[in-house]
Design a protein around this motif. Structure first.
Motif, PDB file in Angstrom:
ATOM      1  N   LYS A 149       0.839  -1.196   0.000  1.00 23.14           N
ATOM      2  CA  LYS A 149       0.000   0.000   0.000  1.00 23.14           C
ATOM      3  C   LYS A 149       0.877   1.250   0.000  1.00 23.14           C
ATOM      4  CE  LYS A 149      -3.742  -2.277   2.548  1.00 23.14           C
ATOM      5  NZ  LYS A 149      -4.554  -2.293   3.797  1.00 23.14           N
ATOM      6  N   PRO A 150       0.331   2.384  -0.438  1.00 23.57           N
ATOM      7  CA  PRO A 150       1.106   3.628  -0.428  1.00 23.57           C
ATOM      8  C   PRO A 150       1.605   3.973   0.972  1.00 23.57           C
ATOM      9  CG  PRO A 150      -0.902   3.902  -1.706  1.00 23.57           C
ATOM     10  CD  PRO A 150      -1.024   2.575  -1.014  1.00 23.57           C
ATOM     11  N   ASP A 151       2.740   4.643   1.009  1.00 26.86           N
ATOM     12  CA  ASP A 151       3.347   5.095   2.267  1.00 26.86           C
ATOM     13  C   ASP A 151       3.667   3.937   3.209  1.00 26.86           C
ATOM     14  OD1 ASP A 151       3.086   7.834   1.459  1.00 26.86           O
ATOM     15  OD2 ASP A 151       0.982   7.769   2.097  1.00 26.86           O
ATOM     16  N   ALA A 152       3.896   2.763   2.617  1.00 21.74           N
ATOM     17  CA  ALA A 152       4.259   1.567   3.399  1.00 21.74           C
ATOM     18  C   ALA A 152       3.226   1.234   4.463  1.00 21.74           C
ATOM     19  CB  ALA A 152       5.638   1.726   4.024  1.00 21.74           C
ATOM     20  N   ALA A 153       1.958   1.550   4.179  1.00 21.07           N
ATOM     21  CA  ALA A 153       0.905   1.281   5.165  1.00 21.07           C
ATOM     22  C   ALA A 153       0.790  -0.206   5.479  1.00 21.07           C
ATOM     23  CB  ALA A 153      -0.432   1.815   4.648  1.00 21.07           C
ATOM     24  N   HIS A 154       1.135  -1.058   4.514  1.00 29.01           N
ATOM     25  CA  HIS A 154       1.070  -2.499   4.756  1.00 29.01           C
ATOM     26  C   HIS A 154       2.119  -2.921   5.789  1.00 29.01           C
ATOM     27  CE1 HIS A 154       4.023  -1.731   1.657  1.00 29.01           C
ATOM     28  NE2 HIS A 154       4.493  -2.961   1.727  1.00 29.01           N
ATOM     29  N   MET A 155       3.267  -2.268   5.790  1.00 23.58           N
ATOM     30  CA  MET A 155       4.277  -2.565   6.802  1.00 23.58           C
ATOM     31  C   MET A 155       3.829  -2.102   8.181  1.00 23.58           C
ATOM     32  SD  MET A 155       7.854  -1.713   4.859  1.00 23.58           S
ATOM     33  CE  MET A 155       8.113  -2.179   3.142  1.00 23.58           C
ATOM     34  N   VAL A 156       3.131  -0.983   8.217  1.00 25.47           N
ATOM     35  CA  VAL A 156       2.588  -0.479   9.482  1.00 25.47           C
ATOM     36  C   VAL A 156       1.576  -1.479  10.040  1.00 25.47           C
ATOM     37  CG1 VAL A 156       1.272   1.372  10.576  1.00 25.47           C
ATOM     38  CG2 VAL A 156       3.001   1.918   8.849  1.00 25.47           C
ATOM     39  N   GLU A 157       0.771  -2.065   9.157  1.00 26.06           N
ATOM     40  CA  GLU A 157      -0.211  -3.069   9.596  1.00 26.06           C
ATOM     41  C   GLU A 157       0.492  -4.233  10.301  1.00 26.06           C
ATOM     42  OE1 GLU A 157      -2.471  -4.390   6.273  1.00 26.06           O
ATOM     43  OE2 GLU A 157      -3.355  -2.420   5.864  1.00 26.06           O
ATOM     44  N   VAL A 158       1.577  -4.718   9.696  1.00 26.04           N
ATOM     45  CA  VAL A 158       2.313  -5.838  10.292  1.00 26.04           C
ATOM     46  C   VAL A 158       2.924  -5.428  11.626  1.00 26.04           C
ATOM     47  CG1 VAL A 158       4.227  -7.457   9.987  1.00 26.04           C
ATOM     48  CG2 VAL A 158       2.773  -6.864   8.036  1.00 26.04           C
ATOM     49  N   ALA A 159       3.490  -4.217  11.666  1.00 28.48           N
ATOM     50  CA  ALA A 159       4.104  -3.738  12.905  1.00 28.48           C
ATOM     51  C   ALA A 159       3.078  -3.636  14.032  1.00 28.48           C
ATOM     52  CB  ALA A 159       4.760  -2.380  12.665  1.00 28.48           C
ATOM     53  N   LYS A 160       1.905  -3.103  13.722  1.00 24.67           N
ATOM     54  CA  LYS A 160       0.864  -2.967  14.742  1.00 24.67           C
ATOM     55  C   LYS A 160       0.405  -4.338  15.243  1.00 24.67           C
ATOM     56  CE  LYS A 160      -1.045   1.561  13.474  1.00 24.67           C
ATOM     57  NZ  LYS A 160      -2.236   2.289  12.962  1.00 24.67           N
ATOM     58  N   LEU A 161       0.265  -5.276  14.336  1.00 21.15           N
ATOM     59  CA  LEU A 161      -0.150  -6.623  14.725  1.00 21.15           C
ATOM     60  C   LEU A 161       0.882  -7.255  15.647  1.00 21.15           C
ATOM     61  CD1 LEU A 161      -2.158  -9.002  14.314  1.00 21.15           C
ATOM     62  CD2 LEU A 161      -0.725  -9.715  12.384  1.00 21.15           C
ATOM     63  N   ARG A 162       2.166  -7.138  15.284  1.00 20.14           N
ATOM     64  CA  ARG A 162       3.208  -7.744  16.092  1.00 20.14           C
ATOM     65  C   ARG A 162       3.385  -7.027  17.418  1.00 20.14           C
ATOM     66  NH1 ARG A 162       6.062 -11.873  14.270  1.00 20.14           N
ATOM     67  NH2 ARG A 162       6.040 -12.139  16.528  1.00 20.14           N
ATOM     68  N   VAL A 179       9.028  -7.233  11.063  1.00 19.54           N
ATOM     69  CA  VAL A 179       8.414  -6.697   9.841  1.00 19.54           C
ATOM     70  C   VAL A 179       9.294  -7.003   8.633  1.00 19.54           C
ATOM     71  CG1 VAL A 179       7.648  -4.609   8.645  1.00 19.54           C
ATOM     72  CG2 VAL A 179       7.188  -4.882  11.092  1.00 19.54           C
ATOM     73  N   VAL A 180      10.597  -6.835   8.776  1.00 15.75           N
ATOM     74  CA  VAL A 180      11.518  -7.124   7.679  1.00 15.75           C
ATOM     75  C   VAL A 180      11.421  -8.590   7.276  1.00 15.75           C
ATOM     76  CG1 VAL A 180      13.959  -7.288   7.044  1.00 15.75           C
ATOM     77  CG2 VAL A 180      13.109  -5.252   8.232  1.00 15.75           C
ATOM     78  N   GLN A 181      11.379  -9.486   8.263  1.00 21.37           N
ATOM     79  CA  GLN A 181      11.265 -10.910   7.957  1.00 21.37           C
ATOM     80  C   GLN A 181       9.965 -11.210   7.203  1.00 21.37           C
ATOM     81  OE1 GLN A 181      12.481 -13.646  11.263  1.00 21.37           O
ATOM     82  NE2 GLN A 181      13.096 -11.747  12.286  1.00 21.37           N
ATOM     83  N   ALA A 182       8.872 -10.597   7.642  1.00 20.30           N
ATOM     84  CA  ALA A 182       7.592 -10.802   6.959  1.00 20.30           C
ATOM     85  C   ALA A 182       7.642 -10.277   5.533  1.00 20.30           C
ATOM     86  CB  ALA A 182       6.471 -10.125   7.739  1.00 20.30           C
ATOM     87  N   MET A 183       8.288  -9.126   5.336  1.00 21.49           N
ATOM     88  CA  MET A 183       8.362  -8.541   4.006  1.00 21.49           C
ATOM     89  C   MET A 183       9.245  -9.352   3.061  1.00 21.49           C
ATOM     90  SD  MET A 183       6.224  -6.091   3.994  1.00 21.49           S
ATOM     91  CE  MET A 183       5.313  -7.205   5.094  1.00 21.49           C
ATOM     92  N   GLN A 184      10.232 -10.053   3.620  1.00 22.59           N
ATOM     93  CA  GLN A 184      11.020 -10.956   2.783  1.00 22.59           C
ATOM     94  C   GLN A 184      10.124 -12.049   2.198  1.00 22.59           C
ATOM     95  OE1 GLN A 184      14.010 -11.867   5.858  1.00 22.59           O
ATOM     96  NE2 GLN A 184      15.588 -11.153   4.455  1.00 22.59           N
ATOM     97  N   ALA A 185       9.252 -12.610   3.040  1.00 23.27           N
ATOM     98  CA  ALA A 185       8.326 -13.638   2.548  1.00 23.27           C
ATOM     99  C   ALA A 185       7.363 -13.056   1.518  1.00 23.27           C
ATOM    100  CB  ALA A 185       7.556 -14.249   3.716  1.00 23.27           C
TER     101      ALA A 185
END
Length: 271
Positions: A149-162, A179-185
């Motif tokens: 998603k724009p502005d890395a909102a998808h990474m923010v979602e993962v961070a909030k969940l974790r 988050v980095v590990q999840a984004m690698q997958a």
């Protein structure tokens, strides 16, 4: 935080990336989805201190390992284990896993009994069908729909969940590594593969089939703690250790206790 020597092995789906402690009695460590071998960063040194050689691999499609072309099963993931041992010239090793990794460890021990001397199950998954379906509907469906998603909102979602799972017990720097590990997958196209394979795996029969010395290693704050109790009910002959509290990030919350429980168990195993 100690860093081990990196390496690559040729596996069933391409190259397998791993970290190797190089000295001691070999213990293959298998991570949970959607992480990588770096889940074990904080137990490497405690294991080395106890004379155990930690060897942590990235499952196919996670970390720096090549992804499978189609969604794999737990047995497909387990096929990476003998390939890794062959590359390192190791005839037999103990194996341990956390959550999804525990299922892979169970399956590898059954499929390759001549290569696996002992098994550590960090969070077995014995759950009723309604719970299984709820997990599929929630986690797998959400992961299949995951998109950048724009502005890395998808990474923010993962961070909030974790952050919610960790409940303040894990540093924000470490959450960033999650988050980095999840984004690698995600970059590999295998983001949902691990949980889909895990929730499709019915562990009751494979657990009963295990013939190696086995430790059920759990923690009372784990969301699947009750499944560990059920696994011990099915196999009361297995060793059992429950760490007080923690959550799905037990390897960061109580790494020394986790490693020592595993090492104490392995001390009594001839391999």
């Amino acid at each position: 935080m100690v860093r081990l020597r990196r390496g690559y092995a040729d596996g069933p789906f391409g190259q397998i990336h791993f970290w190797d402690g190089a000295v001691g009695k070999p213990l293959v460590l298998v991570h949970q989805a959607i992480m990588s071998a770096n889940e074990y960063d904080h137990v490497f040194q405690p294991f080395l201190t106890r004379g155990i050689r930690p060897i942590a691999l990235d499952l196919p499609g996670f970390g720096l390992s090549d992804p499978p072309a189609t969604p794999p099963s737990i047995a497909d993931y387990a096929a990476a284990i003998p390939a890794l041992l062959n590359a390192l010239g190791i005839e037999r090793a103990a194996i341990g896993g956390h959550h999804t990794g525990a299922l892979v460890a169970n399956e590898a021990a059954n499929l390759y009994p001549d290569r696996i001397s002992a098994c550590i199950l960090g969070g077995p998954l014995l759950i009723p069908d309604n719970v299984r379906q709820a997990l599929i509907d929630d986690i797998v469906t959400r992961e299949k729909a995951f998109r950048a998603k724009p502005d890395a909102a998808h990474m923010v979602e993962v961070a909030k969940l974790r952050e919610r799972y960790a409940a303040g017990t894990v540093s924000l720097d470490r959450i960033t590594e999650y988050v980095v590990q999840a984004m690698q997958a995600y970059a590999m196209g295998a983001y949902w593969y691990g949980h889909a394979a895990a929730f499709a795996y019915r562990q009751e029969a494979p657990l009963i089939a295990l013939r190696q010395p086995t430790l059920i290693l759990t923690n009372t704050g784990d969301m699947i703690y009750q499944a560990a109790l059920e696994a011990h009910r099915l196999r009361p002959d297995f060793a059992f250790h429950a760490i007080e509290g923690g959550g799905i990030d037990i390897l960061d919350q109580h790494p020394v206790e986790w490693a020592n429980a595993a090492a104490d168990f392995l001390q009594g195993v001839d391999y």
